[in-house]
Design a protein around this motif. Structure first.
Motif, short mmCIF file in Angstrom:
data_model
loop_
_atom_site.label_atom_id
_atom_site.label_comp_id
_atom_site.label_asym_id
_atom_site.label_seq_id
_atom_site.Cartn_x
_atom_site.Cartn_y
_atom_site.Cartn_z
N VAL A 154 25.99 37.42 37.40
CA VAL A 154 25.08 37.71 38.49
C VAL A 154 25.13 39.27 38.74
CG1 VAL A 154 25.00 37.49 41.01
CG2 VAL A 154 26.03 35.74 39.59
N ASN A 155 23.91 39.76 38.71
CA ASN A 155 23.88 41.45 39.00
C ASN A 155 24.45 41.94 40.27
OD1 ASN A 155 23.36 43.98 38.26
ND2 ASN A 155 21.04 43.72 38.90
N LEU A 156 24.89 43.12 40.52
CA LEU A 156 25.40 43.54 41.73
C LEU A 156 24.48 44.70 42.15
CD1 LEU A 156 29.15 44.20 41.07
CD2 LEU A 156 28.37 42.59 42.80
N PRO A 157 24.03 44.92 43.33
CA PRO A 157 23.21 45.68 43.85
C PRO A 157 23.82 47.30 43.76
CG PRO A 157 24.15 44.85 45.60
CD PRO A 157 24.56 44.03 44.43
N ARG A 158 23.14 48.29 43.20
CA ARG A 158 23.56 49.58 42.96
C ARG A 158 24.49 49.85 44.17
NH1 ARG A 158 20.37 53.86 40.93
NH2 ARG A 158 18.57 52.41 41.48
N ALA A 159 24.47 49.72 45.25
CA ALA A 159 25.57 49.99 46.10
C ALA A 159 27.05 49.31 45.95
CB ALA A 159 25.16 49.75 47.70
N ALA A 160 27.07 48.25 45.32
CA ALA A 160 28.05 47.48 45.07
C ALA A 160 28.71 47.76 43.39
CB ALA A 160 28.12 46.14 45.33
N LYS A 161 27.83 48.24 42.71
CA LYS A 161 28.26 48.33 41.05
C LYS A 161 29.75 48.87 41.20
CE LYS A 161 23.95 47.60 38.91
NZ LYS A 161 24.28 46.40 38.13
N MET A 162 30.15 49.75 41.72
CA MET A 162 31.40 50.58 41.57
C MET A 162 32.43 50.30 42.54
SD MET A 162 30.80 52.23 38.69
CE MET A 162 32.08 53.46 38.54
N ASN A 163 32.27 49.06 43.17
CA ASN A 163 33.36 48.56 43.93
C ASN A 163 34.65 48.09 43.10
OD1 ASN A 163 31.74 48.62 46.14
ND2 ASN A 163 31.61 46.50 46.54
N PRO A 164 35.78 48.09 43.74
CA PRO A 164 36.86 47.62 42.85
C PRO A 164 36.79 46.20 42.59
CG PRO A 164 37.49 48.71 44.99
CD PRO A 164 35.86 48.59 45.37
N PRO A 165 37.25 45.86 41.23
CA PRO A 165 37.23 44.24 40.76
C PRO A 165 38.17 43.55 41.74
CG PRO A 165 37.88 46.18 38.88
CD PRO A 165 37.74 46.84 40.30
N ARG A 166 37.59 42.26 41.78
CA ARG A 166 38.30 41.16 42.58
C ARG A 166 38.03 39.81 41.80
NH1 ARG A 166 35.08 39.01 48.01
NH2 ARG A 166 33.17 38.88 47.07
N TYR A 167 38.87 38.92 42.31
CA TYR A 167 38.62 37.40 41.76
C TYR A 167 38.59 36.69 42.83
CZ TYR A 167 40.32 38.52 36.86
OH TYR A 167 40.38 38.89 35.61
N GLN A 168 38.03 35.50 42.51
CA GLN A 168 37.78 34.14 43.45
C GLN A 168 38.25 32.84 42.17
OE1 GLN A 168 34.72 33.62 46.34
NE2 GLN A 168 33.67 35.55 45.14
N ASP A 169 39.34 32.30 42.57
CA ASP A 169 39.52 31.33 41.61
C ASP A 169 39.16 29.99 42.70
OD1 ASP A 169 40.09 32.04 39.40
OD2 ASP A 169 42.31 31.67 39.51
N ILE A 170 37.97 29.41 42.36
CA ILE A 170 37.59 28.42 43.41
C ILE A 170 37.85 26.95 42.65
CG2 ILE A 170 35.45 27.30 44.38
CD1 ILE A 170 34.20 30.22 44.11
N ARG A 171 38.62 26.21 43.31
CA ARG A 171 39.00 24.70 42.81
C ARG A 171 37.85 23.96 43.07
NH1 ARG A 171 41.97 26.56 39.02
NH2 ARG A 171 43.29 28.16 40.09
#
Length: 328
Positions: free
Chosen positions: A147-164
């Motif tokens: 999933v692409n990120l918009p220009r404003a979010a491309k350099m946001n810190p990495p993060r995870y979601q583990d969805i059961r």
């Protein structure tokens, strides 16, 4: 194909009956995914091959991983690799996958779970079956969506979601002929657990033989339907569709899919992965594991990777250890 299921779909909330004014989306394009290999050699179908990025936006890439029944010693994963500028959404239907990154994040996903990784500014990442699965072999089947990120979010810190899998919103059709698992976004007022930067909807649908699905869909989203298993028809003109095919829809406010009354013996139902999102409509510069807006940003991403600025492989997982360090 277990993913997440229920004993009795009739206890689930039901989709509304759509009225006669509903505009069903036509099928704009129908493509068949070519087969290939990824990582250490596991089989994939490249679901978006041949589809223009403008019709996929905000999505970039989709691989169907497997379905394959590995013998003992055969299960494979990926080597360490970088990502920047987008999100990976890994949906595990059958089997088990461990994931770990250069920042200490990671976890394990299995039947029906989703690992949602926002690469953002960048990291190193590895995905591999756990040692006990390598030893025993077994089924392996999943999807990875970019999933692409918009220009404003491309350099946001990495993060995870583990969805059961059990966290997905579950609903059915008025006649109980389908099981709809909402992983992210919203369908008919039912919201999935995935948190997204770009407004999107992702769902896994199981349609019993002969069942029909009339699914409301946000008119400002695009609409993509990929067949994981089985056979059926898509659109009001009932275009035939089968395993490995992608239907790209035109404008409208609902989708229509029907499962064939007779399915193959090893695929008892029509299985679909539905995706839609609000187009970002920004320039895309995509090469390998990086999705940016400009060529200069791509060059910078490669330079940062080569300089170690996207992280380093944890000492316990360096190649000289055989990759057998502690898994998350």
């Amino acid at each position: 194909m277990p993913a997440i299921t229920v004993d009795d779909v009739l206890v689930l909330p039901r989709l509304p009956q759509l009225d006669e004014s509903t505009t069903f989306r036509p099928v704009r394009r129908l493509t068949t995914a070519p087969s290939g290999y990824e990582g250490e050699g596991f089989p994939v179908r490249r679901a978006f091959a041949g589809v223009p990025l403008t019709e996929l936006d905000p999505f970039i890439h989709l691989d169907q991983m497997g379905e394959v029944d590995y013998a003992p010693g055969e299960p494979k994963g990926t080597a360490w690799h970088p990502h920047r500028g987008f999100e990976t959404v890994t949906y595990m239907i059958d089997g088990i996958m461990d994931h770990q990154d250069s920042q200490g994040g990671g976890g394990t996903i299995t039947d029906g779970d989703t690992q949602w990784m926002t690469a953002g500014s960048g990291l190193l990442h590895i995905e591999a079956p756990p040692e006990h699965l390598v030893m025993s072999g077994g089924l392996f089947h999943g999807l990875q969506l970019w999933v692409n990120l918009p220009r404003a979010a491309k350099m946001n810190p990495p993060r995870y979601q583990d969805i059961r899998g059990r966290e997905s919103a579950l609903l059915t059709t008025p006649d109980g002929g389908a099981l709809i698992r909402v992983i992210a976004g919203e369908i008919a007022g039912h919201t999935g657990p995935g948190s997204t930067h770009t407004p999107i909807t992702i769902a896994h649908v199981t349609l019993q033989p002969g069942a029909e699905l009339s699914l409301p869909w946000r008119p400002d989203f695009n609409a993509l339907a990929y067949v994981l298993a089985g056979r059926g028809t898509v659109g009001t003109d009932r275009r035939p569709i089968h395993l490995g095919q992608l239907a790209v829809h035109g404008p409208g406010d609902a989708l229509r899919v029907t499962a064939d009354p007779k399915q193959d013996g090893n695929t008892p139902a029509l299985e679909l992965y539905l995706m839609g999102g609000q187009p970002i409509r920004e320039p895309v510069a995509h090469y390998g594991p990086f999705v940016m807006n400009t060529r200069d940003e791509l060059i910078q991403a490669f330079e940062d990777f080569q300089a170690g600025r996207l992280g380093v492989i944890p000492a316990g997982r360096l190649p000289h250890t055989g990759g057998q360090g502690g898994r998350p």
